[in-house]
Design a protein around this motif. Structure first.
Motif, mmCIF file in Angstrom:
data_model
loop_
_atom_site.group_PDB
_atom_site.id
_atom_site.type_symbol
_atom_site.label_atom_id
_atom_site.label_comp_id
_atom_site.label_asym_id
_atom_site.label_seq_id
_atom_site.Cartn_x
_atom_site.Cartn_y
_atom_site.Cartn_z
ATOM 1 N N ALA A 177 0.818 -1.209 0.000
ATOM 2 C CA ALA A 177 0.000 0.000 0.000
ATOM 3 C C ALA A 177 0.855 1.263 0.000
ATOM 4 C CB ALA A 177 -0.938 -0.002 1.216
ATOM 5 N N ASP A 178 2.040 1.235 0.574
ATOM 6 C CA ASP A 178 2.913 2.406 0.604
ATOM 7 C C ASP A 178 3.805 2.514 -0.626
ATOM 8 O OD1 ASP A 178 4.465 0.222 1.040
ATOM 9 O OD2 ASP A 178 5.419 0.972 2.878
ATOM 10 N N GLY A 179 3.566 1.713 -1.652
ATOM 11 C CA GLY A 179 4.347 1.762 -2.877
ATOM 12 C C GLY A 179 5.578 0.896 -2.876
ATOM 13 N N THR A 180 5.863 0.202 -1.806
ATOM 14 C CA THR A 180 7.029 -0.670 -1.738
ATOM 15 C C THR A 180 6.797 -1.919 -2.582
ATOM 16 O OG1 THR A 180 7.482 0.127 0.496
ATOM 17 C CG2 THR A 180 8.593 -1.893 -0.207
ATOM 18 N N ARG A 181 7.806 -2.285 -3.371
ATOM 19 C CA ARG A 181 7.699 -3.493 -4.171
ATOM 20 C C ARG A 181 7.967 -4.692 -3.277
ATOM 21 N NH1 ARG A 181 11.083 -2.421 -7.867
ATOM 22 N NH2 ARG A 181 9.710 -1.848 -9.596
ATOM 23 N N LEU A 182 6.953 -5.530 -3.121
ATOM 24 C CA LEU A 182 7.102 -6.721 -2.296
ATOM 25 C C LEU A 182 7.815 -7.842 -3.041
ATOM 26 C CD1 LEU A 182 3.574 -6.812 -0.608
ATOM 27 C CD2 LEU A 182 5.698 -5.865 0.304
ATOM 28 N N GLU A 183 7.551 -7.963 -4.339
ATOM 29 C CA GLU A 183 8.181 -9.035 -5.096
ATOM 30 C C GLU A 183 8.130 -8.701 -6.575
ATOM 31 O OE1 GLU A 183 8.387 -13.909 -5.283
ATOM 32 O OE2 GLU A 183 6.818 -12.906 -4.124
ATOM 33 N N GLN A 184 9.179 -9.097 -7.248
ATOM 34 C CA GLN A 184 9.274 -8.953 -8.706
ATOM 35 C C GLN A 184 10.131 -10.106 -9.208
ATOM 36 O OE1 GLN A 184 11.637 -5.718 -10.375
ATOM 37 N NE2 GLN A 184 9.984 -5.245 -11.792
ATOM 38 N N ALA A 185 9.506 -11.124 -9.782
ATOM 39 C CA ALA A 185 10.236 -12.337 -10.126
ATOM 40 C C ALA A 185 9.461 -13.128 -11.170
ATOM 41 C CB ALA A 185 10.464 -13.199 -8.882
#
Length: 295
Positions: free
Chosen positions: A226-234
């Motif tokens: 929700a704060d724009g942080t990328r949790l995962e990219q894979a």
């Protein structure tokens, strides 16, 4: 009818050009009309009438033009001979060339051969020198990837093992200070380290209201909080699964949407409305409701 000798003498005293001009004027022809009938340029007719035969070129052209002009005006053929005699110029002087001596011919031949030998040596000698040099010895270096932690057990790669000489230097120990490493060139969507992936895919207790992504095939995934942080990219393979608590996920992008199953609170969610060209983009509200990105 006896020819008039006085007329012949008069014609002989006049130039061929004046005789051409008077005959043309007597027939009422202009220079342009005579040139049109002969199908030659006007300048050629004017050159004939002023006895400027050098403007006509070689003697064969002088005879041809004068013969056609005399036939048009009905003049005697002797006028052509007179014009040709006036057009004759003195032949160009012959310049005697000094014959080359035998010594000069021999010198020229040797000079050409010397140039050939020099050029051949300039090309062949560097090639021979390079071919006779010994190949530099290839340094044997042990390499290890950067993405392996210092305490890991990943084996080292010995470059010397690739040399077909049957020998290989023993691998150095990882703890040496001069041990080189190699940076990984894997793309940004590479799979995470084995330890992290095993921890993420490890079976854990799932709360009834969690968001679950199950992968039936390979699919690229990008998940933001929700704060724009990328949790995962894979890029996740078949059999992978991701679980998120309520409110943890705000936006999801699935590269191969057909290979992903989304469940919210244990129920399968239909997200086909948010899919374009097999790529799905949608947001997740705090209560688990899906909505299109930007909607």
């Amino acid at each position: 009818m006896t020819p008039d000798p006085s007329a012949d003498n008069e014609n002989a005293s006049r130039s061929p050009g004046s005789r051409f001009r008077e005959a043309r004027a007597a027939q009422g022809l202009s220079v342009e009309a005579a040139a049109a009938r002969l199908k030659i340029p006007v300048a050629v007719v004017e050159a004939i009438e002023r006895d400027d035969y050098s403007a006509l070129g070689a003697a064969i052209y002088v005879r041809g033009h004068c013969t056609a002009y005399a036939r048009l005006l009905g003049l005697a053929p002797d006028i052509v001979d007179d014009a040709c005699r006036q057009s004759r110029s003195a032949p160009p002087p012959l310049v005697a060339m000094a014959p080359s001596t035998r010594l000069q011919r021999l010198t020229d031949r040797l000079a050409r051969r010397a140039v050939y030998v020099v050029l051949t040596g300039a090309i062949v000698l560097p090639v021979i020198w390079y071919a006779t040099q010994e190949a530099p010895e290839i340094a044997r270096v042990n390499l290890s990837p950067l993405d392996v932690p210092p305490g890991g057990q990943a084996p080292l790669t010995d470059i010397a093992a690739l040399i077909p000489d049957g020998e290989s230097a023993p691998a150095r120990q990882r703890g040496e200070a001069d041990h080189p490493v190699v940076a990984s060139l894997a793309p940004f969507y590479a799979k995470p380290a084995a330890a992290d992936e095993s921890a993420a895919d490890a079976p854990t207790e799932v709360a009834p209201d969690w968001l679950v992504l199950s992968f039936n095939g390979p699919s690229w995934v990008e998940i933001f909080a929700a704060d724009g942080t990328r949790l995962e990219q894979a890029l996740l393979g078949p059999g992978s699964e991701r679980r998120y608590a309520p409110g943890q996920v705000a936006r999801i992008t699935l590269g191969n949407a057909e290979a992903v199953e989304v469940r919210q609170a244990g129920r399968k969610v239909d997200f086909s409305a948010y899919r374009r060209a097999n790529v799905a983009r949608f947001t997740v509200s705090s209560d688990g409701t899906l909505a299109p990105v930007g909607g």
